[in-house]
Design a protein around this motif. Structure first.
Motif, PDB file in Angstrom:
ATOM      1  N   ASP A  89       0.836  -1.199   0.000  1.00 52.55           N
ATOM      2  CA  ASP A  89       0.000   0.000   0.000  1.00 52.55           C
ATOM      3  C   ASP A  89       0.866   1.243   0.000  1.00 52.55           C
ATOM      4  O   ASP A  89       2.008   1.235   0.472  1.00 52.55           O
ATOM      5  N   ARG A  90       0.292   2.328  -0.531  1.00 51.05           N
ATOM      6  CA  ARG A  90       0.990   3.601  -0.565  1.00 51.05           C
ATOM      7  C   ARG A  90       1.154   4.102   0.865  1.00 51.05           C
ATOM      8  O   ARG A  90       0.236   4.011   1.673  1.00 51.05           O
ATOM      9  N   PRO A  91       2.332   4.630   1.197  1.00 45.27           N
ATOM     10  CA  PRO A  91       2.517   5.136   2.561  1.00 45.27           C
ATOM     11  C   PRO A  91       1.591   6.325   2.816  1.00 45.27           C
ATOM     12  O   PRO A  91       1.239   7.060   1.884  1.00 45.27           O
ATOM     13  N   PRO A  92       1.209   6.524   4.058  1.00 45.17           N
ATOM     14  CA  PRO A  92       0.299   7.633   4.352  1.00 45.17           C
ATOM     15  C   PRO A  92       0.972   8.976   4.083  1.00 45.17           C
ATOM     16  O   PRO A  92       2.180   9.136   4.261  1.00 45.17           O
ATOM     17  N   SER A  93       0.182   9.950   3.657  1.00 41.41           N
ATOM     18  CA  SER A  93       0.702  11.282   3.378  1.00 41.41           C
ATOM     19  C   SER A  93       0.956  12.009   4.691  1.00 41.41           C
ATOM     20  O   SER A  93       0.117  12.011   5.591  1.00 41.41           O
ATOM     21  N   LEU A  94       2.112  12.610   4.816  1.00 38.85           N
ATOM     22  CA  LEU A  94       2.469  13.323   6.044  1.00 38.85           C
ATOM     23  C   LEU A  94       1.954  14.757   6.031  1.00 38.85           C
ATOM     24  O   LEU A  94       1.970  15.424   7.051  1.00 38.85           O
ATOM     25  N   VAL A  95       1.502  15.231   4.882  1.00 37.87           N
ATOM     26  CA  VAL A  95       1.003  16.589   4.757  1.00 37.87           C
ATOM     27  C   VAL A  95      -0.505  16.516   4.544  1.00 37.87           C
ATOM     28  O   VAL A  95      -0.984  15.838   3.644  1.00 37.87           O
ATOM     29  N   LYS A  96      -1.237  17.213   5.382  1.00 35.82           N
ATOM     30  CA  LYS A  96      -2.698  17.217   5.267  1.00 35.82           C
ATOM     31  C   LYS A  96      -3.112  18.155   4.135  1.00 35.82           C
ATOM     32  O   LYS A  96      -2.423  19.143   3.856  1.00 35.82           O
ATOM     33  N   PRO A  97      -4.213  17.846   3.470  1.00 36.39           N
ATOM     34  CA  PRO A  97      -4.678  18.751   2.406  1.00 36.39           C
ATOM     35  C   PRO A  97      -4.954  20.144   2.960  1.00 36.39           C
ATOM     36  O   PRO A  97      -5.526  20.307   4.015  1.00 36.39           O
ATOM     37  N   GLY A  98      -4.489  21.149   2.264  1.00 32.94           N
ATOM     38  CA  GLY A  98      -4.676  22.535   2.693  1.00 32.94           C
ATOM     39  C   GLY A  98      -3.486  23.087   3.457  1.00 32.94           C
ATOM     40  O   GLY A  98      -3.350  24.295   3.612  1.00 32.94           O
ATOM     41  N   ASP A  99      -2.608  22.213   3.988  1.00 33.78           N
ATOM     42  CA  ASP A  99      -1.414  22.682   4.694  1.00 33.78           C
ATOM     43  C   ASP A  99      -0.398  23.198   3.673  1.00 33.78           C
ATOM     44  O   ASP A  99      -0.365  22.749   2.526  1.00 33.78           O
ATOM     45  N   PRO A 100       0.450  24.138   4.087  1.00 34.94           N
ATOM     46  CA  PRO A 100       1.476  24.633   3.151  1.00 34.94           C
ATOM     47  C   PRO A 100       2.488  23.526   2.841  1.00 34.94           C
ATOM     48  O   PRO A 100       2.719  22.633   3.646  1.00 34.94           O
ATOM     49  N   ASP A 101       3.051  23.624   1.687  1.00 31.13           N
ATOM     50  CA  ASP A 101       4.041  22.640   1.242  1.00 31.13           C
ATOM     51  C   ASP A 101       5.305  22.792   2.077  1.00 31.13           C
ATOM     52  O   ASP A 101       5.938  23.856   2.090  1.00 31.13           O
ATOM     53  N   PRO A 102       5.745  21.732   2.806  1.00 33.75           N
ATOM     54  CA  PRO A 102       6.931  21.876   3.659  1.00 33.75           C
ATOM     55  C   PRO A 102       8.209  22.102   2.859  1.00 33.75           C
ATOM     56  O   PRO A 102       9.079  22.864   3.265  1.00 33.75           O
ATOM     57  N   ILE A 103       8.323  21.483   1.711  1.00 31.63           N
ATOM     58  CA  ILE A 103       9.532  21.675   0.904  1.00 31.63           C
ATOM     59  C   ILE A 103       9.557  23.089   0.337  1.00 31.63           C
ATOM     60  O   ILE A 103      10.602  23.744   0.307  1.00 31.63           O
ATOM     61  N   GLY A 104       8.387  23.586  -0.079  1.00 34.90           N
ATOM     62  CA  GLY A 104       8.321  24.956  -0.592  1.00 34.90           C
ATOM     63  C   GLY A 104       8.697  25.971   0.465  1.00 34.90           C
ATOM     64  O   GLY A 104       9.402  26.949   0.190  1.00 34.90           O
ATOM     65  N   SER A 105       8.251  25.748   1.708  1.00 37.84           N
ATOM     66  CA  SER A 105       8.618  26.695   2.772  1.00 37.84           C
ATOM     67  C   SER A 105      10.104  26.618   3.082  1.00 37.84           C
ATOM     68  O   SER A 105      10.737  27.633   3.391  1.00 37.84           O
ATOM     69  N   MET A 106      10.688  25.424   2.984  1.00 36.97           N
ATOM     70  CA  MET A 106      12.143  25.309   3.189  1.00 36.97           C
ATOM     71  C   MET A 106      12.895  26.074   2.108  1.00 36.97           C
ATOM     72  O   MET A 106      13.876  26.764   2.386  1.00 36.97           O
ATOM     73  N   LEU A 107      12.426  25.960   0.871  1.00 35.01           N
ATOM     74  CA  LEU A 107      13.073  26.686  -0.225  1.00 35.01           C
ATOM     75  C   LEU A 107      12.952  28.190  -0.048  1.00 35.01           C
ATOM     76  O   LEU A 107      13.882  28.943  -0.351  1.00 35.01           O
ATOM     77  N   GLU A 108      11.815  28.651   0.434  1.00 36.34           N
ATOM     78  CA  GLU A 108      11.638  30.087   0.665  1.00 36.34           C
ATOM     79  C   GLU A 108      12.598  30.596   1.725  1.00 36.34           C
ATOM     80  O   GLU A 108      13.168  31.685   1.593  1.00 36.34           O
ATOM     81  N   THR A 109      12.809  29.821   2.795  1.00 38.33           N
ATOM     82  CA  THR A 109      13.760  30.263   3.828  1.00 38.33           C
ATOM     83  C   THR A 109      15.180  30.267   3.287  1.00 38.33           C
ATOM     84  O   THR A 109      15.971  31.135   3.625  1.00 38.33           O
ATOM     85  N   ILE A 110      15.501  29.292   2.430  1.00 33.67           N
ATOM     86  CA  ILE A 110      16.843  29.273   1.833  1.00 33.67           C
ATOM     87  C   ILE A 110      17.024  30.480   0.929  1.00 33.67           C
ATOM     88  O   ILE A 110      18.070  31.134   0.946  1.00 33.67           O
ATOM     89  N   GLU A 111      16.026  30.817   0.116  1.00 34.92           N
ATOM     90  CA  GLU A 111      16.111  31.986  -0.762  1.00 34.92           C
ATOM     91  C   GLU A 111      16.253  33.265   0.052  1.00 34.92           C
ATOM     92  O   GLU A 111      16.959  34.185  -0.342  1.00 34.92           O
ATOM     93  N   ALA A 112      15.583  33.328   1.199  1.00 40.98           N
ATOM     94  CA  ALA A 112      15.698  34.517   2.055  1.00 40.98           C
ATOM     95  C   ALA A 112      17.116  34.642   2.582  1.00 40.98           C
ATOM     96  O   ALA A 112      17.660  35.735   2.702  1.00 40.98           O
ATOM     97  N   ARG A 113      17.748  33.504   2.888  1.00 40.13           N
ATOM     98  CA  ARG A 113      19.132  33.540   3.381  1.00 40.13           C
ATOM     99  C   ARG A 113      20.103  33.927   2.284  1.00 40.13           C
ATOM    100  O   ARG A 113      21.106  34.569   2.541  1.00 40.13           O
ATOM    101  N   VAL A 114      19.824  33.526   1.071  1.00 40.83           N
ATOM    102  CA  VAL A 114      20.721  33.845  -0.040  1.00 40.83           C
ATOM    103  C   VAL A 114      20.749  35.341  -0.277  1.00 40.83           C
ATOM    104  O   VAL A 114      21.786  35.917  -0.592  1.00 40.83           O
TER     105      VAL A 114
END
Length: 130
Positions: A89-114
């Motif tokens: 079976d497919r593993p359960p999704s760790l991100v609930k529908p409607g929550d912000p994308d965790p990878i996208g938020s990580m990328l935004e913080t990296i861009e802010a640091r750059v």
């Protein structure tokens, strides 16, 4: 009259020396160009030899022989495949529908640091900056 003759002779000697210097420089440059062309020819020959060696080493028959000799691989049988119903079976999704994308938020913080100035070990830290 003699002064004019001496000046003309001096100018001729100077012109002859200048022409001789130009001739020697052009001869030296010509020799340098010939040496560079010979080096280029040697490098092209070396590149051709290396390409031939690479083609020999990269030959599919040679690689297959090496793989058969050194790798304990067995031929693939048709009965080694399984049906799709036996997949896990497919593993359960760790991100609930409607929550912000965790990878996208990580990328935004990296861009802010750059965009922020970076302090390295070679640059002394300024007073009042962190």
């Amino acid at each position: 009259m003699r002064l004019i003759h001496l000046l003309v002779i001096g100018a001729l000697v100077f012109a002859a020396a200048y022409v001789y210097r130009i001739k020697m420089e052009s001869t030296e440059r010509t020799e340098r160009v010939l040496r560079l062309r010979a080096q280029i020819r040697e490098e092209r020959d070396a590149i051709a030899v290396l390409r031939a060696e690479w083609a020999k080493l990269d030959s599919p028959l040679r690689l297959q022989g090496l793989a058969e000799r050194h790798l304990p691989l067995k031929p693939l049988n048709a009965n080694q495949y399984d049906s799709l119903k036996n997949l896990p079976d497919r593993p359960p999704s760790l991100v609930k529908p409607g929550d912000p994308d965790p990878i996208g938020s990580m990328l935004e913080t990296i861009e802010a640091r750059v965009d922020a100035p970076v302090t390295t070990g070679s640059i002394p830290r300024q007073e009042g900056s962190r």
